[in-house]
Design a protein around this motif. Sequence first.
Motif, PDB file in Angstrom:
ATOM      1  N   TRP A 140       0.818  -1.208   0.000  1.00 41.33           N
ATOM      2  CA  TRP A 140       0.000   0.000   0.000  1.00 41.33           C
ATOM      3  C   TRP A 140       0.856   1.264   0.000  1.00 41.33           C
ATOM      4  O   TRP A 140       0.716   2.144  -0.852  1.00 41.33           O
ATOM      5  CB  TRP A 140      -0.921  -0.029   1.217  1.00 41.33           C
ATOM      6  CG  TRP A 140      -1.882   1.107   1.312  1.00 41.33           C
ATOM      7  CD1 TRP A 140      -1.723   2.260   2.007  1.00 41.33           C
ATOM      8  CD2 TRP A 140      -3.158   1.204   0.659  1.00 41.33           C
ATOM      9  NE1 TRP A 140      -2.833   3.074   1.846  1.00 41.33           N
ATOM     10  CE2 TRP A 140      -3.717   2.448   1.024  1.00 41.33           C
ATOM     11  CE3 TRP A 140      -3.873   0.351  -0.184  1.00 41.33           C
ATOM     12  CZ2 TRP A 140      -4.967   2.856   0.569  1.00 41.33           C
ATOM     13  CZ3 TRP A 140      -5.117   0.755  -0.632  1.00 41.33           C
ATOM     14  CH2 TRP A 140      -5.648   1.990  -0.253  1.00 41.33           C
ATOM     15  N   PHE A 141       1.768   1.349   0.945  1.00 41.56           N
ATOM     16  CA  PHE A 141       2.593   2.554   1.055  1.00 41.56           C
ATOM     17  C   PHE A 141       3.701   2.599  -0.006  1.00 41.56           C
ATOM     18  O   PHE A 141       4.268   3.658  -0.255  1.00 41.56           O
ATOM     19  CB  PHE A 141       3.191   2.654   2.460  1.00 41.56           C
ATOM     20  CG  PHE A 141       2.192   3.099   3.495  1.00 41.56           C
ATOM     21  CD1 PHE A 141       1.965   4.438   3.745  1.00 41.56           C
ATOM     22  CD2 PHE A 141       1.456   2.165   4.207  1.00 41.56           C
ATOM     23  CE1 PHE A 141       1.028   4.851   4.682  1.00 41.56           C
ATOM     24  CE2 PHE A 141       0.512   2.557   5.153  1.00 41.56           C
ATOM     25  CZ  PHE A 141       0.298   3.904   5.384  1.00 41.56           C
ATOM     26  N   GLY A 142       3.962   1.476  -0.616  1.00 39.56           N
ATOM     27  CA  GLY A 142       4.976   1.446  -1.670  1.00 39.56           C
ATOM     28  C   GLY A 142       4.465   1.836  -3.031  1.00 39.56           C
ATOM     29  O   GLY A 142       5.257   2.020  -3.961  1.00 39.56           O
ATOM     30  N   HIS A 143       3.131   1.991  -3.173  1.00 45.84           N
ATOM     31  CA  HIS A 143       2.556   2.237  -4.500  1.00 45.84           C
ATOM     32  C   HIS A 143       1.481   3.317  -4.448  1.00 45.84           C
ATOM     33  O   HIS A 143       0.363   3.131  -4.916  1.00 45.84           O
ATOM     34  CB  HIS A 143       1.983   0.946  -5.077  1.00 45.84           C
ATOM     35  CG  HIS A 143       3.016  -0.105  -5.326  1.00 45.84           C
ATOM     36  ND1 HIS A 143       3.421  -0.991  -4.355  1.00 45.84           N
ATOM     37  CD2 HIS A 143       3.747  -0.392  -6.440  1.00 45.84           C
ATOM     38  CE1 HIS A 143       4.346  -1.799  -4.865  1.00 45.84           C
ATOM     39  NE2 HIS A 143       4.559  -1.466  -6.111  1.00 45.84           N
ATOM     40  N   SER A 144       1.826   4.464  -3.885  1.00 49.98           N
ATOM     41  CA  SER A 144       0.889   5.587  -3.904  1.00 49.98           C
ATOM     42  C   SER A 144       0.972   6.294  -5.246  1.00 49.98           C
ATOM     43  O   SER A 144       1.896   6.062  -6.043  1.00 49.98           O
ATOM     44  CB  SER A 144       1.219   6.575  -2.777  1.00 49.98           C
ATOM     45  OG  SER A 144       2.239   7.474  -3.168  1.00 49.98           O
ATOM     46  N   ALA A 145       0.025   7.200  -5.497  1.00 51.95           N
ATOM     47  CA  ALA A 145       0.056   7.979  -6.739  1.00 51.95           C
ATOM     48  C   ALA A 145       1.271   8.902  -6.789  1.00 51.95           C
ATOM     49  O   ALA A 145       1.649   9.380  -7.858  1.00 51.95           O
ATOM     50  CB  ALA A 145      -1.227   8.791  -6.864  1.00 51.95           C
ATOM     51  N   GLU A 146       1.899   9.134  -5.630  1.00 48.10           N
ATOM     52  CA  GLU A 146       3.097   9.971  -5.564  1.00 48.10           C
ATOM     53  C   GLU A 146       4.361   9.151  -5.371  1.00 48.10           C
ATOM     54  O   GLU A 146       5.398   9.667  -4.953  1.00 48.10           O
ATOM     55  CB  GLU A 146       2.952  10.995  -4.430  1.00 48.10           C
ATOM     56  CG  GLU A 146       1.793  11.954  -4.634  1.00 48.10           C
ATOM     57  CD  GLU A 146       1.745  13.054  -3.587  1.00 48.10           C
ATOM     58  OE1 GLU A 146       2.809  13.414  -3.049  1.00 48.10           O
ATOM     59  OE2 GLU A 146       0.636  13.547  -3.311  1.00 48.10           O
ATOM     60  N   GLY A 147       4.287   7.856  -5.687  1.00 48.68           N
ATOM     61  CA  GLY A 147       5.445   6.992  -5.564  1.00 48.68           C
ATOM     62  C   GLY A 147       5.507   6.303  -4.214  1.00 48.68           C
ATOM     63  O   GLY A 147       4.568   6.354  -3.425  1.00 48.68           O
ATOM     64  N   SER A 148       6.623   5.669  -3.937  1.00 52.81           N
ATOM     65  CA  SER A 148       6.773   4.924  -2.699  1.00 52.81           C
ATOM     66  C   SER A 148       6.923   5.857  -1.502  1.00 52.81           C
ATOM     67  O   SER A 148       7.732   6.783  -1.511  1.00 52.81           O
ATOM     68  CB  SER A 148       7.989   4.003  -2.766  1.00 52.81           C
ATOM     69  OG  SER A 148       8.162   3.326  -1.531  1.00 52.81           O
ATOM     70  N   LEU A 149       6.148   5.567  -0.460  1.00 51.69           N
ATOM     71  CA  LEU A 149       6.237   6.302   0.794  1.00 51.69           C
ATOM     72  C   LEU A 149       6.987   5.502   1.857  1.00 51.69           C
ATOM     73  O   LEU A 149       7.138   5.964   2.994  1.00 51.69           O
ATOM     74  CB  LEU A 149       4.834   6.632   1.313  1.00 51.69           C
ATOM     75  CG  LEU A 149       3.918   7.396   0.355  1.00 51.69           C
ATOM     76  CD1 LEU A 149       2.547   7.596   0.992  1.00 51.69           C
ATOM     77  CD2 LEU A 149       4.523   8.737  -0.041  1.00 51.69           C
ATOM     78  N   LEU A 150       7.471   4.330   1.501  1.00 52.67           N
ATOM     79  CA  LEU A 150       8.110   3.453   2.476  1.00 52.67           C
ATOM     80  C   LEU A 150       9.321   4.086   3.164  1.00 52.67           C
ATOM     81  O   LEU A 150       9.558   3.819   4.355  1.00 52.67           O
ATOM     82  CB  LEU A 150       8.501   2.127   1.813  1.00 52.67           C
ATOM     83  CG  LEU A 150       7.323   1.242   1.390  1.00 52.67           C
ATOM     84  CD1 LEU A 150       7.828   0.001   0.671  1.00 52.67           C
ATOM     85  CD2 LEU A 150       6.474   0.853   2.594  1.00 52.67           C
ATOM     86  N   PRO A 151      10.106   4.932   2.480  1.00 51.86           N
ATOM     87  CA  PRO A 151      11.247   5.541   3.183  1.00 51.86           C
ATOM     88  C   PRO A 151      10.852   6.429   4.359  1.00 51.86           C
ATOM     89  O   PRO A 151      11.709   6.748   5.192  1.00 51.86           O
ATOM     90  CB  PRO A 151      11.932   6.368   2.079  1.00 51.86           C
ATOM     91  CG  PRO A 151      11.588   5.663   0.810  1.00 51.86           C
ATOM     92  CD  PRO A 151      10.172   5.209   1.023  1.00 51.86           C
ATOM     93  N   LEU A 152       9.579   6.808   4.434  1.00 51.47           N
ATOM     94  CA  LEU A 152       9.133   7.645   5.546  1.00 51.47           C
ATOM     95  C   LEU A 152       8.950   6.839   6.832  1.00 51.47           C
ATOM     96  O   LEU A 152       8.920   7.422   7.922  1.00 51.47           O
ATOM     97  CB  LEU A 152       7.798   8.316   5.200  1.00 51.47           C
ATOM     98  CG  LEU A 152       7.753   9.226   3.970  1.00 51.47           C
ATOM     99  CD1 LEU A 152       6.333   9.760   3.787  1.00 51.47           C
ATOM    100  CD2 LEU A 152       8.752  10.370   4.098  1.00 51.47           C
ATOM    101  N   PHE A 153       8.826   5.511   6.708  1.00 56.70           N
ATOM    102  CA  PHE A 153       8.408   4.696   7.849  1.00 56.70           C
ATOM    103  C   PHE A 153       9.551   3.870   8.427  1.00 56.70           C
ATOM    104  O   PHE A 153      10.403   3.367   7.708  1.00 56.70           O
ATOM    105  CB  PHE A 153       7.253   3.783   7.440  1.00 56.70           C
ATOM    106  CG  PHE A 153       5.984   4.547   7.183  1.00 56.70           C
ATOM    107  CD1 PHE A 153       5.094   4.803   8.209  1.00 56.70           C
ATOM    108  CD2 PHE A 153       5.705   5.061   5.927  1.00 56.70           C
ATOM    109  CE1 PHE A 153       3.941   5.536   7.990  1.00 56.70           C
ATOM    110  CE2 PHE A 153       4.556   5.797   5.697  1.00 56.70           C
ATOM    111  CZ  PHE A 153       3.675   6.047   6.724  1.00 56.70           C
TER     112      PHE A 153
END
Length: 244
Positions: A140-153
């Motif tokens: 889920w967090f790796g495939h947002s419309a704005e790209g991967s958010l995983l580095p935030l977590f």
Amino acid sequence: MTAPTAPLHVVVDIEGTTSATGFITEQLYPYSRKHFARVIEQRGGEAEIARAVAAVREHLGDPGAGTDAVVAQLNGWLDRDEKATPLKTLQGVIWAEGFASGELTSHFYPDAIPALRAWHAAGHRLYVYSSGSVSAQLAWFGHSAEGSLLPLFSGHFDTENAGPKKTAASYHAIAAALGEDDAARFVFFSDLVDELDAARDAGWHTVGVRRAGEPYFDRGVGTHPETDSFARVDLSGQQPVVAG
């Protein structure tokens, strides 16, 4: 409760909090239903999938239950929107496939991603605690419309590695896993008052996220600080402050 020192441990729920429940129930749930049998048949030898299928068979009281019986139980849980761990595990596997193939893209409320990025930039450590499996969270967090958010977590928790979300012991377990003795350094965001109550019972700060159109909107968030947008939450002090 002692005053926390920055950085805080910011723990977020997903459905109704960062993301619309309707997107998950109307798009992701049917997608998983479509692929249960195929994944069990084609990938049943993988440890995560085998463990989930074994748990379904244990629930049925039938160690030899075939794919049809297992899928029927999964669909029953899905119909009732039950947070059964084997269901969430298999959904996570299936959704990860869909996100990786480009068939699926995750949904976030417009205020969620900017706030998460700002909190991360301010030095707070971000975590997810959801009834959805860790593998589903990563997809889920790796495939947002704005790209991967995983580095935030900095970490991900679910009902398998932390426990039920309506029990204070689960929040103690998360704190222990992170090696944090001061419960007041945690802030939990959720739309469900029972989860917020459990987190508060564990000594955490809480913020109830109450968005119009969400299933639990009419129920409210009890006596917890309430917001309809992450943009209204200030984490710069010793506890979360919600702007009026």
